[in-house]
Design a protein around this motif. Structure first.
Motif, PDB file in Angstrom:
ATOM      1  N   UNK A  38     130.036  24.401 -74.773  1.00 24.99           N
ATOM      2  CA  UNK A  38     130.393  24.025 -73.401  1.00 24.99           C
ATOM      3  C   UNK A  38     131.743  23.305 -73.344  1.00 24.99           C
ATOM      4  N   UNK A  39     132.320  23.280 -72.170  1.00 28.81           N
ATOM      5  CA  UNK A  39     133.531  22.504 -71.908  1.00 28.81           C
ATOM      6  C   UNK A  39     133.108  21.076 -71.581  1.00 28.81           C
ATOM      7  N   UNK A  59     126.935  19.587 -83.195  1.00 26.79           N
ATOM      8  CA  UNK A  59     127.589  20.370 -84.245  1.00 26.79           C
ATOM      9  C   UNK A  59     128.878  21.021 -83.740  1.00 26.79           C
ATOM     10  N   UNK A  60     129.805  21.215 -84.646  1.00 24.73           N
ATOM     11  CA  UNK A  60     131.054  21.895 -84.301  1.00 24.73           C
ATOM     12  C   UNK A  60     132.062  20.963 -83.659  1.00 24.73           C
ATOM     13  N   UNK A  61     133.147  21.558 -83.232  1.00 29.97           N
ATOM     14  CA  UNK A  61     134.231  20.808 -82.590  1.00 29.97           C
ATOM     15  C   UNK A  61     134.128  21.007 -81.079  1.00 29.97           C
ATOM     16  N   UNK A  62     133.972  19.929 -80.321  1.00 26.78           N
ATOM     17  CA  UNK A  62     133.819  20.084 -78.869  1.00 26.78           C
ATOM     18  C   UNK A  62     135.117  20.540 -78.206  1.00 26.78           C
ATOM     19  N   UNK A  63     134.958  21.331 -77.135  1.00 29.05           N
ATOM     20  CA  UNK A  63     136.102  21.754 -76.320  1.00 29.05           C
ATOM     21  C   UNK A  63     136.254  20.771 -75.166  1.00 29.05           C
ATOM     22  N   UNK A  64     137.209  19.865 -75.268  1.00 27.52           N
ATOM     23  CA  UNK A  64     137.461  18.871 -74.229  1.00 27.52           C
ATOM     24  C   UNK A  64     138.614  19.374 -73.365  1.00 27.52           C
ATOM     25  N   UNK A  65     138.328  19.645 -72.106  1.00 26.37           N
ATOM     26  CA  UNK A  65     139.355  20.147 -71.197  1.00 26.37           C
ATOM     27  C   UNK A  65     139.837  19.077 -70.234  1.00 26.37           C
ATOM     28  N   UNK A  66     139.075  18.016 -70.061  1.00 25.30           N
ATOM     29  CA  UNK A  66     139.466  16.931 -69.161  1.00 25.30           C
ATOM     30  C   UNK A  66     139.127  15.606 -69.820  1.00 25.30           C
ATOM     31  N   UNK A  67     140.006  14.633 -69.643  1.00 26.18           N
ATOM     32  CA  UNK A  67     139.768  13.296 -70.190  1.00 26.18           C
ATOM     33  C   UNK A  67     140.140  12.249 -69.150  1.00 26.18           C
ATOM     34  N   UNK A  68     139.229  11.345 -68.897  1.00 27.66           N
ATOM     35  CA  UNK A  68     139.466  10.238 -67.979  1.00 27.66           C
ATOM     36  C   UNK A  68     138.568   9.075 -68.386  1.00 27.66           C
ATOM     37  N   UNK A  74     134.699  11.351 -63.907  1.00 24.63           N
ATOM     38  CA  UNK A  74     133.980  12.288 -64.788  1.00 24.63           C
ATOM     39  C   UNK A  74     132.865  12.996 -64.028  1.00 24.63           C
ATOM     40  N   UNK A  75     132.096  12.213 -63.281  1.00 27.37           N
ATOM     41  CA  UNK A  75     130.969  12.796 -62.565  1.00 27.37           C
ATOM     42  C   UNK A  75     131.422  13.760 -61.465  1.00 27.37           C
ATOM     43  N   UNK A  76     132.525  13.468 -60.815  1.00 30.11           N
ATOM     44  CA  UNK A  76     133.035  14.397 -59.791  1.00 30.11           C
ATOM     45  C   UNK A  76     133.594  15.666 -60.439  1.00 30.11           C
ATOM     46  N   UNK A  77     134.153  15.553 -61.634  1.00 27.49           N
ATOM     47  CA  UNK A  77     134.569  16.748 -62.367  1.00 27.49           C
ATOM     48  C   UNK A  77     133.357  17.599 -62.741  1.00 27.49           C
ATOM     49  N   UNK A  78     132.269  16.943 -63.129  1.00 27.05           N
ATOM     50  CA  UNK A  78     131.030  17.683 -63.411  1.00 27.05           C
ATOM     51  C   UNK A  78     130.555  18.386 -62.142  1.00 27.05           C
ATOM     52  N   UNK A  79     130.537  17.661 -61.033  1.00 26.59           N
ATOM     53  CA  UNK A  79     130.088  18.248 -59.764  1.00 26.59           C
ATOM     54  C   UNK A  79     130.952  19.445 -59.376  1.00 26.59           C
ATOM     55  N   UNK A  85     129.279  16.097 -69.336  1.00 24.84           N
ATOM     56  CA  UNK A  85     129.568  14.829 -70.007  1.00 24.84           C
ATOM     57  C   UNK A  85     128.280  14.060 -70.221  1.00 24.84           C
ATOM     58  N   UNK A  86     128.346  13.072 -71.092  1.00 27.12           N
ATOM     59  CA  UNK A  86     127.195  12.192 -71.274  1.00 27.12           C
ATOM     60  C   UNK A  86     127.288  11.032 -70.293  1.00 27.12           C
ATOM     61  N   UNK A  87     126.146  10.468 -69.978  1.00 27.63           N
ATOM     62  CA  UNK A  87     126.103   9.360 -69.031  1.00 27.63           C
ATOM     63  C   UNK A  87     124.844   8.539 -69.301  1.00 27.63           C
TER      64      UNK A  87
END
Length: 143
Positions: A38-39, A59-68, A74-79, A85-87
């Motif tokens: 997942x992104x 596992x593996x290398x995460x694909x991070x497309x947004x950082x704040x 973060x939650x509005x980006x998820x929406x 993201x974790x919360x």
């Protein structure tokens, strides 16, 4: 008020914030395999720091497309459907529309604790009032 030098205030666990109309919308839990590609939406970090917002132990290398650093952003980006993201599970009441919380079922539970730590010894009335207020509000959050 008598308090110990370390007073546990809150116990919590991490959950995953996913778009309410995304592919995990109808689930209560997911597996590491399902979310590995997942992104992700994370917090910026310096070298050597773990990425906040990425499920620990994934596992593996995460694909991070947004950082704040801002949790609400973060939650509005998820929406908006641009990642997951974790919360803290205690933020359920603060979820914006368009976000669902799910568990990660096949990895160890990620627990978080918040403790109030102070120097040992006598306290002042002002310190006692602050300690009492923090303990009372923590109890309300935990409900």
């Amino acid at each position: 008020m008598t308090t110990r030098p370390a007073e546990p205030l809150l116990k919590d666990h991490l959950v995953l914030a996913v778009p309410a109309d995304g592919r995990f919308a109808d689930r209560t839990g997911v597996t590491a395999q399902q979310i590995a590609g997942e992104t992700w939406i994370a917090s910026p970090s310096s070298t050597g720091e773990p990425l906040l917002g990425i499920w620990p132990g994934l596992p593996g290398r995460p694909r991070v497309h947004h950082a704040t650093r801002d949790w609400l952003a973060k939650l509005h980006l998820v929406a908006a459907g641009v990642g997951i993201t974790t919360v803290s599970s205690m933020l359920l009441s603060a979820m914006p529309p368009g976000v669902r919380l799910v568990t990660v079922d096949d990895l160890p539970e990620e627990r978080r604790r918040v403790s109030l730590v102070r120097l040992p010894g006598a306290t002042t009335p002002a310190t006692d009032a602050l300690l009492h207020a923090l303990c009372r509000h923590a109890a309300e959050l935990a409900e």
